[in-house]
Design a protein around this motif. Structure first.
Motif, mmCIF file in Angstrom:
data_model
loop_
_atom_site.group_PDB
_atom_site.id
_atom_site.type_symbol
_atom_site.label_atom_id
_atom_site.label_comp_id
_atom_site.label_asym_id
_atom_site.label_seq_id
_atom_site.Cartn_x
_atom_site.Cartn_y
_atom_site.Cartn_z
ATOM 1 N N VAL A 146 40.622 44.581 38.563
ATOM 2 C CA VAL A 146 39.422 44.964 39.326
ATOM 3 C C VAL A 146 38.283 45.315 38.365
ATOM 4 N N ALA A 147 38.580 46.093 37.320
ATOM 5 C CA ALA A 147 37.535 46.469 36.350
ATOM 6 C C ALA A 147 36.983 45.220 35.655
ATOM 7 N N GLY A 148 37.860 44.265 35.348
ATOM 8 C CA GLY A 148 37.418 43.031 34.692
ATOM 9 C C GLY A 148 36.500 42.213 35.588
ATOM 10 N N VAL A 149 36.866 42.097 36.877
ATOM 11 C CA VAL A 149 36.037 41.313 37.813
ATOM 12 C C VAL A 149 34.685 42.000 38.011
ATOM 13 N N VAL A 150 34.709 43.326 38.175
ATOM 14 C CA VAL A 150 33.441 44.053 38.329
ATOM 15 C C VAL A 150 32.628 43.953 37.026
ATOM 16 N N GLY A 151 33.329 43.949 35.889
ATOM 17 C CA GLY A 151 32.646 43.786 34.602
ATOM 18 C C GLY A 151 31.935 42.445 34.515
ATOM 19 N N LEU A 152 32.561 41.403 35.052
ATOM 20 C CA LEU A 152 31.950 40.064 35.055
ATOM 21 C C LEU A 152 30.629 40.107 35.832
ATOM 22 N N ALA A 153 30.646 40.748 37.017
ATOM 23 C CA ALA A 153 29.428 40.851 37.833
ATOM 24 C C ALA A 153 28.397 41.747 37.137
ATOM 25 N N PHE A 154 28.867 42.818 36.509
ATOM 26 C CA PHE A 154 27.973 43.760 35.803
ATOM 27 C C PHE A 154 27.224 43.033 34.686
ATOM 28 N N GLU A 155 27.958 42.197 33.954
ATOM 29 C CA GLU A 155 27.330 41.450 32.852
ATOM 30 C C GLU A 155 26.301 40.472 33.394
ATOM 31 N N ARG A 156 26.685 39.783 34.473
ATOM 32 C CA ARG A 156 25.808 38.733 35.010
ATOM 33 C C ARG A 156 24.513 39.306 35.594
ATOM 34 N N PHE A 157 24.637 40.381 36.393
ATOM 35 C CA PHE A 157 23.473 40.842 37.149
ATOM 36 C C PHE A 157 22.744 42.029 36.517
ATOM 37 N N ILE A 158 23.420 42.781 35.658
ATOM 38 C CA ILE A 158 22.776 43.977 35.101
ATOM 39 C C ILE A 158 22.450 43.806 33.617
ATOM 40 N N VAL A 159 23.402 43.273 32.852
ATOM 41 C CA VAL A 159 23.191 43.197 31.396
ATOM 42 C C VAL A 159 22.390 41.953 30.992
#
Lengths: 242, 329
Positions: free
Chosen positions: B112-125
Motif C-alpha cells: 500500500v505504501a509503495g502504491v501510494v508512493g507511486l501516486a505521490f511521486e507522480r502528482f506531488i513530486v
C-alpha cells in the motif's frame, strides 16, 4: 543532406536560461573521419557537444545523426543510437571502481563476466592503467588515468560516433601521446570521432577535418591539413590563445 | 589481471562501538548497558529501514521529500487493520504463528505504501523537480493531506498495536533483560540492510543507482533513463517506510496519524549524519541516533530531545558532508 556525413548540425541555436549561446551552428562530421572542433574559451564548443547529446535543447535548427533527426530526442535515446560522449569533466563515477565504471557503459552486460573479453583486452592494450587499477576506486586515479578511463568506458562497446570534450586538457605529454595513439587506432577501426580541442598541436596530429567556432557560430570548416599549413589562417581564426 | 585495491574507511564504522564503550562507565551497571545498547540498536535499525529510501531519493534526484513520514503512518495503520483480522494468530504463544500474522501485515503495508508512493511521486513530486523550496512546501502539504486521510479512514485517535504474544517479554542473559521484539527488530533491520547492500553492490540496477547519486547527467549520457530509475527508488523507499512504520508501531505498541511527522525529524538527522545519498552512512547515522536516544534517555532525560541534534552538529564539525559523503555532490 550528404550521406557521407554521419552527423550534421544545421543552423542550431541554443539558449541556456536567458543566455543565447549558439547562434546558428552549422557543422558536418564526415563518416569514418576525425573532426576537430576548435575555438577560444567561450566560443560555444562545449555547448555544441551538449546540444548534440540532448543535454541542452536546441531552440532552433536541427541535428541529424545517420540521416535521422535527433534534435528533440532525450539524452538516453541519443546515447542509445551508438553515440558515446566524454564530457569535459570526464564524468567518472569516483565512488565506483574502474570495473564498475566500465560495466555501467556496457549496456548489454548484466555483470562483469558478460563484458566482451576480447574487446576488454584490446582496451587494456590501449590504456594499461584501466587494467592495473581494475578494482580501484576511480576517484583515486590521477587526472591522466581518469581521462584514459573516460575514453575506455566510452568505447567498451562498439560505437559509431565518439564525442570527446578536451581530451588533452591538463595531461602530461606522455599521456597525450598515448591518447593520440588510441584515437588513431579507434579511427582505424572505423569509429567516427568528434573532438573539442584547445591544443592546436594535438589537433594537427590527429584531425582529418576541422571546424573553428567563435561567438557561437562556426567561422571556418575544411580539411585539417589546410589549416595546419596556413599559419596566417591559424592566427586569424584562433588568435594567440592557442 | 594485475590489479590494485584501496583501503576501507573504517573510522565512521568505529563510531558505533566507540559511543557504546564511552558511555559504559557512566551507566555503571553492565546489565543496564546491555539492555540500553540492544534497545538503541533496535531503534536504530528501524530508523534505518525508514531512512534508507529517503536518502537514495535525495541522492538520485535532489528531491527533498518532507512527506516521507506519511508512508510510515500509512504502513502502520494498514498493519493494524491486517493484524486485527488475525487475532487467533497474534494471540498464539508460538513464534511461527505470530510471524504468519506479522509477515502478511508487513507485506500489505509495504504494498500500500509503495502504491501510494507511486501516486505521490507522480502528482506531488514530479511537478517540482529542481525547485527545493517548492519541494519542501508541497511534500509537507502532501503529508498533512495524508495524515488527514488516515484520520478519515481509521479515525483521529491513537490505535493500540500490541505485540503478538510470543514477541512479548524479555530474554534474560545474566542480569540483563533484552526485549524479544528488539532482537527481532535488529534481525529484520539487518536483513533489509543485507538485501539493500547486495542490490546496490552486486546488481546492475544497484550500480546505476550509485552512479546516479553521483552524476545523473552522465548516467543519462550512457543511455539510461534516470527518471524511471528514480520512480522505482521512490516506490521502494516508500514501501520501506511502510515497513518501518509497522516496526515502529510494534516498537511503540500504538499508532497515531502524526507518528510519521514525529519520526521525520529523526530520519532527516540520520541522512544528514550519513551523507546525503549514502546508504552505508544512513546505517551508521541510524545506529548512532538510536544509541544516543537510549543512553541520554537513561542518563540525562532532560537533554534526550536535544542529544541527537548535538550528535549531528558534532559529526558535521568532523565531516561537514556526513560520515560517508557521496563524491561529486
Amino acid at each position: 543532406m550528404n550521406a557521407s556525413n554521419l552527423l550534421t548540425l544545421s543552423g542550431v541555436h541554443t539558449h541556456i536560461e536567458a543566455y543565447h549561446i549558439l547562434h546558428g551552428v552549422t557543422l558536418q562530421v564526415p563518416r569514418g573521419q576525425l573532426t576537430m572542433l576548435l575555438g577560444r574559451n567561450g566560443a560555444g564548443k562545449t555547448t555544441t557537444l551538449r546540444t548534440i547529446m540532448g543535454l541542452w535543447k536546441a531552440s532552433k535548427g536541427s541535428v541529424h545523426f545517420n540521416g535521422q533527426d535527433i534534435t528533440a530526442m532525450n539524452t538516453p535515446e541519443i546515447a542509445g543510437m551508438n553515440i558515446a560522449y566524454v564530457p569535459e569533466n570526464m564524468g567518472i563515477f569516483s565512488d565506483l571502481t574502474v570495473k564498475e565504471n566500465m560495466l555501467l557503459a556496457a549496456r548489454k552486460a548484466g555483470n562483469a563476466r558478460q563484458m566482451d573479453e576480447a574487446r576488454l583486452k584490446w582496451i587494456f592494450g590501449l590504456f594499461p592503467a584501466v587494467e592495473t587499477f581494475w578494482n580501484h576506486p576511480a576517484g583515486k586515479l590521477s587526472g591522466g588515468q581518469k581521462q584514459m578511463l573516460a575514453v575506455a568506458r566510452a568505447i567498451v562497446e562498439p560505437r559509431e560516433l565518439l564525442i570527446v570534450d578536451e581530451p588533452s586538457k591538463g595531461l602530461a605529454p606522455a599521456i597525450i601521446n598515448n591518447m593520440i595513439d588510441a584515437f588513431a587506432q579507434l579511427k582505424a577501426s572505423g569509429v567516427t570521432l568528434l573532438l573539442v580541442e584547445q591544443n592546436i598541436n594535438f589537433a594537427k596530429r590527429l584531425g582529418d577535418t576541422v571546424a573553428v567556432m567563435d561567438n557561437g557560430v562556426v567561422v571556418h570548416s575544411g580539411a585539417m591539413k589546410e589549416l595546419a599549413e596556413d599559419e596566417a589562417l591559424q592566427k586569424s581564426l584562433l588568435g594567440l590563445a592557442l | 589481471m594485475k590489479t590494485k585495491t584501496t583501503e576501507f574507511d573504517w573510522k565512521p564504522l568505529a563510531l558505533v562501538p566507540a559511543l557504546a564503550l564511552v558511555v559504559w562507565p557512566f551507566i555503571g551497571s553492565g546489565s543496564t548497558w546491555v539492555t540500553l545498547t540492544v534497545a538503541g540498536l533496535a531503534m536504530g535499525m528501524i530508523i534505518f529501514v525508514i531512512a534508507s529510501g529517503l536518502t537514495l531519493v535525495f541522492g538520485l534526484m535532489d528531491v527533498l521529500n518532507f512527506g516521507h513520514g506519511v508512508f510510515i503512518a500509512l504502513g502502520a495503520f494498514v498493519a493494524t487493520s491486517v493484524l486485527a483480522t488475525m487475532g487467533d494468530w497474534t494471540g498464539s504463544d508460538q513464534l511461527w504463528r505470530n510471524m504468519v500474522a506479522v509477515l502478511p501485515a508487513m507485506l500489505v503495508a509495504m504494498l500500500v505504501a509503495g502504491v501510494v508512493g507511486l501516486a505521490f511521486e507522480r502528482f506531488i513530486v514530479r511537478p517540482v523537480y529542481g525547485f527545493h523550496l517548492k519541494q519542501i512546501l508541497i511534500t509537507m502539504g502532501g503529508m498533512i493531506i495524508g495524515e488527514e486521510l488516515i484520520k478519515v479512514i481509521w479515525g483521529p485517535l491513537q490505535i493500540p498495536m500490541p505485540l503478538p504474544q510470543a514477541m512479548r517479554g524479555s530474554l534474560i542473559m545474566g542480569d540483563a533483560a533484552i526485549e524479544k521484539y528488539r532482537v527481532i527488530a535488529v534481525i529484520v533491520g539487518m536483513f533489509v540492510f543485507g538485501v539493500l547492500a547486495w542490490t546496490l553492490s552486486r546488481t546492475k540496477i544497484g550500480l546505476l543507482i550509485r552512479a546516479g547519486v553521483q552524476d545523473r547527467e552522465m548516467v543519462e549520457s550512457l543511455g539510461y533513463r534516470i527518471r524511471l530509475l528514480f520512480v522505482g527508488v521512490f516506490v521502494v523507499g516508500s514501501a520501506l517506510a511502510g515497513l518501518g512504520g509497522v516496526m515502529w508501531g510494534l516498537y511503540q505498541q500504538n499508532v497515531t496519524p502524526q507518528m510519521g511527522a514525529q519520526v521525520n525529524v529523526l530520519i532527516f538527522i540520520v541522512i544528514i549524519i550519513g551523507g546525503l545519498g549514502s546508504t552505508g552512512g544512513a546505517l551508521i547515522g541510524a545506529l548512532l541516533v538510536g544509541l544516543m536516544a537510549n543512553y541520554t534517555g537513561f542518563l540525562l532525560p532532560k537533554v534526550a530531545l536535544f542529544s541527537n541534534i548535538a550528535l549531528m552538529v558534532a559529526i558535521l564539525l568532523w565531516r561537514p558532508q556526513g560520515v560517508y559523503p557521496v563524491t561529486n555532490r
